[in-house]
Design a protein around this motif. Structure first.
Motif, PDB file in Angstrom:
ATOM      1  N   ILE A  81      92.338  50.862  26.514  1.00 32.19           N
ATOM      2  CA  ILE A  81      91.574  49.708  26.038  1.00 32.19           C
ATOM      3  C   ILE A  81      91.162  48.838  27.212  1.00 32.19           C
ATOM      4  O   ILE A  81      90.009  48.403  27.322  1.00 32.19           O
ATOM      5  CB  ILE A  81      92.411  48.900  25.022  1.00 32.19           C
ATOM      6  N   ARG A  82      92.093  48.582  28.107  1.00 40.73           N
ATOM      7  CA  ARG A  82      91.788  47.738  29.265  1.00 40.73           C
ATOM      8  C   ARG A  82      90.747  48.386  30.172  1.00 40.73           C
ATOM      9  O   ARG A  82      89.869  47.702  30.722  1.00 40.73           O
ATOM     10  CB  ARG A  82      93.065  47.465  30.050  1.00 40.73           C
ATOM     11  N   THR A  83      90.838  49.697  30.315  1.00 39.26           N
ATOM     12  CA  THR A  83      89.919  50.413  31.201  1.00 39.26           C
ATOM     13  C   THR A  83      88.483  50.284  30.733  1.00 39.26           C
ATOM     14  O   THR A  83      87.587  49.940  31.516  1.00 39.26           O
ATOM     15  CB  THR A  83      90.307  51.896  31.289  1.00 39.26           C
ATOM     16  N   ILE A  84      88.226  50.575  29.458  1.00 38.35           N
ATOM     17  CA  ILE A  84      86.832  50.526  28.997  1.00 38.35           C
ATOM     18  C   ILE A  84      86.366  49.098  28.789  1.00 38.35           C
ATOM     19  O   ILE A  84      85.165  48.820  28.879  1.00 38.35           O
ATOM     20  CB  ILE A  84      86.601  51.377  27.736  1.00 38.35           C
ATOM     21  N   ALA A  85      87.301  48.158  28.560  1.00 40.75           N
ATOM     22  CA  ALA A  85      86.913  46.756  28.403  1.00 40.75           C
ATOM     23  C   ALA A  85      86.330  46.203  29.693  1.00 40.75           C
ATOM     24  O   ALA A  85      85.430  45.348  29.669  1.00 40.75           O
ATOM     25  CB  ALA A  85      88.103  45.918  27.965  1.00 40.75           C
ATOM     26  N   ARG A  86      86.805  46.689  30.837  1.00 39.75           N
ATOM     27  CA  ARG A  86      86.300  46.170  32.111  1.00 39.75           C
ATOM     28  C   ARG A  86      85.059  46.931  32.591  1.00 39.75           C
ATOM     29  O   ARG A  86      84.578  46.713  33.700  1.00 39.75           O
ATOM     30  CB  ARG A  86      87.385  46.222  33.181  1.00 39.75           C
ATOM     31  N   GLY A  87      84.544  47.812  31.740  1.00 36.69           N
ATOM     32  CA  GLY A  87      83.284  48.465  32.057  1.00 36.69           C
ATOM     33  C   GLY A  87      83.392  49.869  32.591  1.00 36.69           C
ATOM     34  O   GLY A  87      82.380  50.512  32.864  1.00 36.69           O
ATOM     35  N   ASP A  88      84.615  50.384  32.741  1.00 33.30           N
ATOM     36  CA  ASP A  88      84.799  51.757  33.191  1.00 33.30           C
ATOM     37  C   ASP A  88      84.832  52.686  31.977  1.00 33.30           C
ATOM     38  O   ASP A  88      85.055  52.260  30.850  1.00 33.30           O
ATOM     39  CB  ASP A  88      86.105  51.907  33.974  1.00 33.30           C
ATOM     40  N   SER A  89      84.595  53.957  32.215  1.00 36.59           N
ATOM     41  CA  SER A  89      84.715  54.929  31.141  1.00 36.59           C
ATOM     42  C   SER A  89      86.026  55.672  31.299  1.00 36.59           C
ATOM     43  O   SER A  89      86.632  55.676  32.365  1.00 36.59           O
ATOM     44  CB  SER A  89      83.544  55.914  31.168  1.00 36.59           C
ATOM     45  N   LEU A  90      86.458  56.286  30.228  1.00 38.50           N
ATOM     46  CA  LEU A  90      87.773  56.919  30.227  1.00 38.50           C
ATOM     47  C   LEU A  90      87.672  58.330  29.694  1.00 38.50           C
ATOM     48  O   LEU A  90      87.325  58.554  28.535  1.00 38.50           O
ATOM     49  CB  LEU A  90      88.746  56.097  29.365  1.00 38.50           C
ATOM     50  N   LEU A  91      87.966  59.286  30.563  1.00 35.97           N
ATOM     51  CA  LEU A  91      88.031  60.686  30.167  1.00 35.97           C
ATOM     52  C   LEU A  91      89.420  61.190  30.514  1.00 35.97           C
ATOM     53  O   LEU A  91      89.846  61.080  31.654  1.00 35.97           O
ATOM     54  CB  LEU A  91      86.992  61.519  30.918  1.00 35.97           C
ATOM     55  N   ALA A  92      90.116  61.728  29.551  1.00 34.78           N
ATOM     56  CA  ALA A  92      91.433  62.284  29.831  1.00 34.78           C
ATOM     57  C   ALA A  92      91.234  63.549  30.662  1.00 34.78           C
ATOM     58  O   ALA A  92      90.747  64.555  30.150  1.00 34.78           O
ATOM     59  CB  ALA A  92      92.163  62.612  28.535  1.00 34.78           C
ATOM     60  N   PRO A  93      91.568  63.535  31.961  1.00 34.69           N
ATOM     61  CA  PRO A  93      91.261  64.674  32.841  1.00 34.69           C
ATOM     62  C   PRO A  93      91.831  65.995  32.354  1.00 34.69           C
ATOM     63  O   PRO A  93      91.229  67.043  32.543  1.00 34.69           O
ATOM     64  CB  PRO A  93      91.897  64.255  34.173  1.00 34.69           C
TER      65      PRO A  93
END
Length: 222
Positions: A118-130
């Motif tokens: 949640i924090r990652t995408i809230a700050r504008g980054d995208s999240l992909l589980a590698p």
């Protein structure tokens, strides 16, 4: 900054668990819940959350359609969408990413990963589980790749050779730090390359970059 979160999940027990866990964080406020697609659309419009935690299999308009509507191009301050799914049984996550989701995590991920997601995408980054990026995107991209665009692996002409190399590593699920280490570059240099790739290809974030790489055949799905 307090992150305003809307939880869209049809299973009451799971939804209650999310409310408890996320609401206990000092920087997260759960502003609403939705048990079906119609509720999710209404709540997103009314509450203007920063992040929507989205289950794919919502009754009514499903999570893909809800994501497409709330994250559509041109929407005023669209929320970031974090898809939380059971990967082994869910063949719709790829479409959710295409619809505008900013990332995904597995439902059995540790609580700390969900909160940090949640924090990652809230700050504008995208999240992909590698660990599942290549399996997920590669597996389903082949199904939707237009027949007229065979996977020949040719680089997009608009990108420089360095940008093409960075795009390949993005498609592998590597973070900017990992890309910097792999290529022997500085972190800020990699950020500049990533920004250039997104701008040239008119993509919103690195999630869309991964989808682009597989869907056009630039990266193989094998």
């Amino acid at each position: 900054m307090t992150i305003r979160v809307l939880i869209c999940e049809d299973q009451e027990l799971v939804r209650t668990g999310y409310v408890t866990v996320f609401g206990a964080q000092p920087d997260i406020e759960v502003v609403g819940e939705a048990a079906d697609g119609a509720e999710a659309l209404e709540a997103s419009e009314r509450l203007s959350p920063d992040v929507v935690v989205m289950d794919i299999h919502l009754p009514g308009p499903d999570g893909i359609e809800v994501t497409r509507r709330i994250a559509r191009p041109g929407a005023t301050r669209p929320p970031k969408v974090l898809v939380v799914t059971a990967f082994n049984t869910d063949e719709y996550v790829y479409e959710a990413l295409r619809a505008g989701a900013s990332g995904f995590l597995l439902k059995d991920s540790p609580v700390t990963e969900l909160v940090n997601g949640i924090r990652t995408i809230a700050r504008g980054d995208s999240l992909l589980a590698p660990a599942v990026t290549r399996k997920l995107i590669g597996r389903f991209a082949a199904r939707v790749r237009p027949a007229a665009t065979p996977p020949d692996g040719r680089a997009p002409e608009i990108l420089s050779p360095r940008e093409c190399e960075v795009l390949r590593l993005i498609a592998e699920g590597l973070s900017n730090t990992e890309i910097a280490e792999r290529m022997g570059l500085g972190f800020e240099t990699v950020k500049t390359y990533v920004s250039g790739i997104l701008t040239k290809l008119d993509l919103r974030d690195r999630v869309q970059a991964v989808v682009f790489a597989y869907r056009t055949g630039f990266v193989g799905s094998g």
